[in-house]
Design an enzyme around this catalytic site. Structure first.
Site, PDB file in Angstrom:
ATOM      1  N   HIS A 176       1.129  -1.080   0.122  1.00  0.00           N
ATOM      2  CA  HIS A 176      -0.068  -0.109   0.377  1.00  0.00           C
ATOM      3  C   HIS A 176       0.831   0.940  -0.076  1.00  0.00           C
ATOM      4  CE1 HIS A 176      -3.588  -2.218   0.538  1.00  0.00           C
ATOM      5  NE2 HIS A 176      -3.148  -2.947   1.676  1.00  0.00           N
ATOM      6  N   GLU A 410      -2.040 -15.407 -25.376  1.00  0.00           N
ATOM      7  CA  GLU A 410      -0.712 -15.116 -24.915  1.00  0.00           C
ATOM      8  C   GLU A 410      -0.185 -16.533 -24.488  1.00  0.00           C
ATOM      9  OE1 GLU A 410      -1.984 -13.073 -21.041  1.00  0.00           O
ATOM     10  OE2 GLU A 410      -3.865 -14.348 -20.755  1.00  0.00           O
ATOM     11  N   ASP A 434       2.786 -12.155 -21.347  1.00  0.00           N
ATOM     12  CA  ASP A 434       2.851 -13.618 -21.242  1.00  0.00           C
ATOM     13  C   ASP A 434       3.271 -14.191 -22.384  1.00  0.00           C
ATOM     14  OD1 ASP A 434       2.122 -14.250 -18.214  1.00  0.00           O
ATOM     15  OD2 ASP A 434      -0.020 -13.236 -18.942  1.00  0.00           O
ATOM     16  N   CYS A 481      -2.866  -6.062 -26.362  1.00  0.00           N
ATOM     17  CA  CYS A 481      -3.151  -5.269 -25.256  1.00  0.00           C
ATOM     18  C   CYS A 481      -1.973  -5.482 -24.237  1.00  0.00           C
ATOM     19  CB  CYS A 481      -4.334  -5.608 -24.534  1.00  0.00           C
ATOM     20  SG  CYS A 481      -4.589  -7.349 -23.923  1.00  0.00           S
TER      21      CYS A 481
HETATM   22  C1  PEP Z   1      -0.180 -10.060 -21.070  1.00  0.00           C
HETATM   23  O1  PEP Z   1      -0.011 -10.962 -20.590  1.00  0.00           O
HETATM   24  O2  PEP Z   1       0.399  -9.488 -22.001  1.00  0.00           O
HETATM   25  C2  PEP Z   1      -1.400  -9.143 -20.709  1.00  0.00           C
HETATM   26  C3  PEP Z   1      -1.980  -8.181 -21.191  1.00  0.00           C
HETATM   27  O3  PEP Z   1      -1.997  -9.508 -19.321  1.00  0.00           O
HETATM   28  P1  PEP Z   1      -1.514  -9.569 -17.917  1.00  0.00           P
HETATM   29  O4  PEP Z   1      -0.441  -8.562 -18.089  1.00  0.00           O
HETATM   30  O5  PEP Z   1      -2.630  -8.915 -17.079  1.00  0.00           O
HETATM   31  O6  PEP Z   1      -1.017 -10.863 -17.666  1.00  0.00           O
HETATM   32 MG    MG Z   2      -1.515 -12.069 -19.494  1.00  0.00          MG
END
Ligand code: PEP
Ligand code: MG
Length: 529
Positions: A176, A410, A434, A481
């Site tokens: 936190h 991913e 990932d 993403c």
């Molecule tokens: C990723 O793995 O690229 C992703 C967008 O998910 P996270 O970073 O939340 O695992």
């Molecule tokens: Mg991910």
């Protein structure tokens, strides 16, 4: 970039001496009264933070109040006073030490970080017992605050207009206290830095102490450029993301909670490409109810007023652990029961979230996205569960929309069978974080392996290209993403691959829009750019 005077914030070490209590019952009363005062202070702090920055940041002060009421903590203090016949200060300090040691020895990161909270509440009680009610941390003029660690009750009392930046030696991004701009910086906290001139470079993660003229000039120039760039980028608001040769791309935002919506709107995102719903679970001590989730998703959908809001279903496990799920200890959590695997093994948790998502889809353009997919069989199972949830809601006469259902690509497996997966999904979103971890066999959490975690590796870029091609062949769209989506050195490459959407942090949207507006994709492909 922050430039200013360094103010080393030293916590006053409370000297506690062991004294024989003349009247142990009176000593216990002293402790109880100090505790009540502490709880009152914390309740006032809670109200203040709630007003200023909202529930999420205020919650810790409620937790602190609860910790002060904890029977184990109180019994330990009162027993010490009674049995050992010692003063309240000593009993509080010894109990705090014991609890801190106990928390520090726990396996769970979250519990280990609670050690700082025990220290914080005990310090408060000791301060009151010492007759010192002083609350505020003095900040002498606008400065860079450097500290060993900062407790939430300390950061919240700092006058925000006076704080240019925070730098701490300890503290992890999960605690936190992770308000500082830089954490884990190794530096002395003595007179060596206090009062000196400093520069915090948040981009590079560096602190300069007493910078030379040249560094100061360079950093001032960068600070100025950043401010100008930010202003300039604001003029791109309202513009379409279209290249010089007419190719369009969707620029969406990644968010973790509703508070991020302000930045999403301010930076003119075309939608939300990744709402990491697991933060709703991580912020709580127990499963969020369907109604709680529904209200959050509905608010996101309404705020985006018809723009696409892609909400990813629960992605906990690996680095994101939730105590109340009571997951078994795993040797390799990144390869363990995480994300969709938890949902498929705990259908009641999954169904609750899906009900909330389908209900929210009646209030905007909500899309549902499933993480960590590895097989066609999985997607078929998920879609069956989703269909049954939908039918159940309709049967109950509850209003729902027609949300798209997409999947994250991913894992290398998902990328390699993307041709088949494309027939089962409405869209693809590539999670490069990932995908890099699993393709290159490099733990994304291990900072020591940074040099091996290469998202530009040809294997990753080739997979992205392949996934986009397979998506288009099946008539669906594909976006990115993961963090790589915001890598501006690759924006033109992604446009050339035909990536349909980039979902990035809200602050990156306008910079990427600028590149899109200045790119001619065909020229780039022909190698003329
Ligand atoms: C990723 O793995 O690229 C992703 C967008 O998910 P996270 O970073 O939340 O695992
Ligand atoms: Mg991910």
């Amino acid at each position: 970039i922050a430039i200013g005077k360094i103010n080393v914030y030293k916590k006053e070490e409370q000297q506690v001496s062991r004294v024989k209590a003349a009247d142990t019952e009176a000593e216990i009363m002293r402790f109880r009264m100090a505790k009540e005062t502490a709880i009152r202070q914390l309740s006032e702090l809670y109200e203040k933070v709630l007003r200023e920055v909202g529930e999420e940041n205020a919650a810790i002060f409620e937790v602190h109040q609860m910790m002060l009421e904890d029977a184990g903590y109180n019994d330990s203090i009162e027993d010490m006073i009674r049995i050992q016949g010692i003063n309240a200060e000593c009993a509080v300090a010894d109990t705090a030490d014991n609890f801190v040691r106990m928390f520090m020895e726990m396996d769970d990161d979250y519990m280990r970080e609670r050690a700082a909270d025990v220290k914080d509440i005990s310090k408060r009680v000791l301060t009151i017992l010492n007759g010192d009610f002083k609350e505020a941390v003095a900040v002498k003029g606008a400065s860079i605050i450097v500290a060993d660690d900062l407790a939430p009750s300390e950061t919240v009392q700092l006058d925000k207009d006076m704080v240019l930046s925070f730098v701490t030696v300890h503290g992890s991004p999960n605690s936190h206290t992770a308000i500082p701009a830089l954490v884990g910086v190794s530096l002395p906290l003595d007179g060596a830095v206090d009062g000196k001139h400093g520069i915090v470079d948040g981009t590079e993660g560096k602190l300069y102490v007493d910078p030379d003229e040249e560094t100061l000039r360079r950093m001032k120039r960068r600070q100025q450029e950043e401010a100008e760039q930010k202003e300039l980028l604001q003029t791109l608001r309202g513009r379409e993301n279209v290249t010089l040769d007419g190719k369009k791309v969707m620029l969406y935002a990644n968010i973790g909670n509703l508070k991020d919506l302000a930045a999403v709107l301010q930076n003119d995102a075309g939608g939300i490409g990744l709402f990491r719903s697991e933060f709703i679970y991580l912020e709580r001590d127990d499963y969020p109810t369907e109604e709680e989730q529904f209200q959050i998703y509905k608010q996101a959908a309404e705020a985006m007023a018809g723009k696409r809001v892609i909400i990813r279903t629960l992605d906990i496990g690996a680095d994101k652990q939730c105590d109340y799920f009571q997951m078994e200890h795993e040797e390799n959590p990144a390869l363990g029961c995480r994300a969709i695997r938890i949902c498929l093994t705990r259908p009641e948790v999954f169904k609750t979230q899906l009900r909330a998502l389908f209900r929210a889809s009646a209030y905007g353009k909500v899309s549902i996205m499933y993480p960590m997919i590895t097989s066609v069989k999985e997607v078929k199972r998920i879609r069956e569960i989703a269909a049954s949830v939908k039918a159940e809601l309709s049967g109950q006469g509850i209003e729902i929309g027609e949300p798209e259902q997409g999947i994250m690509i991913e894992t290398p497996a998902a990328a390699l069978i993307s041709e088949e997966l494309a027939k089962e999904a409405d869209f693809f979103s590539i999670g490069t974080n990932d995908l890099t971890q699993y393709t290159l066999a490099v733990d994304r959490q291990n900072t020591k392996l940074d040099e091996f975690y290469d998202s530009h590796h040809p294997a990753i870029l080739r997979m992205i290209s392949m996934v986009v091609e397979n998506a288009h062949r099946a008539g669906i769209w594909a976006g990115i993403c993961g963090e790589l989506g915001a890598d501006q050195s690759l924006t033109r490459e992604f446009l050339a691959m035909g990536v349909d959407e980039l979902s990035v942090s809200p602050e990156s949207i306008l910079s990427i829009r600028k590149i899109v507006l200045e790119t001619n994709v065909e020229e780039y492909k022909a190698g003329r750019l």
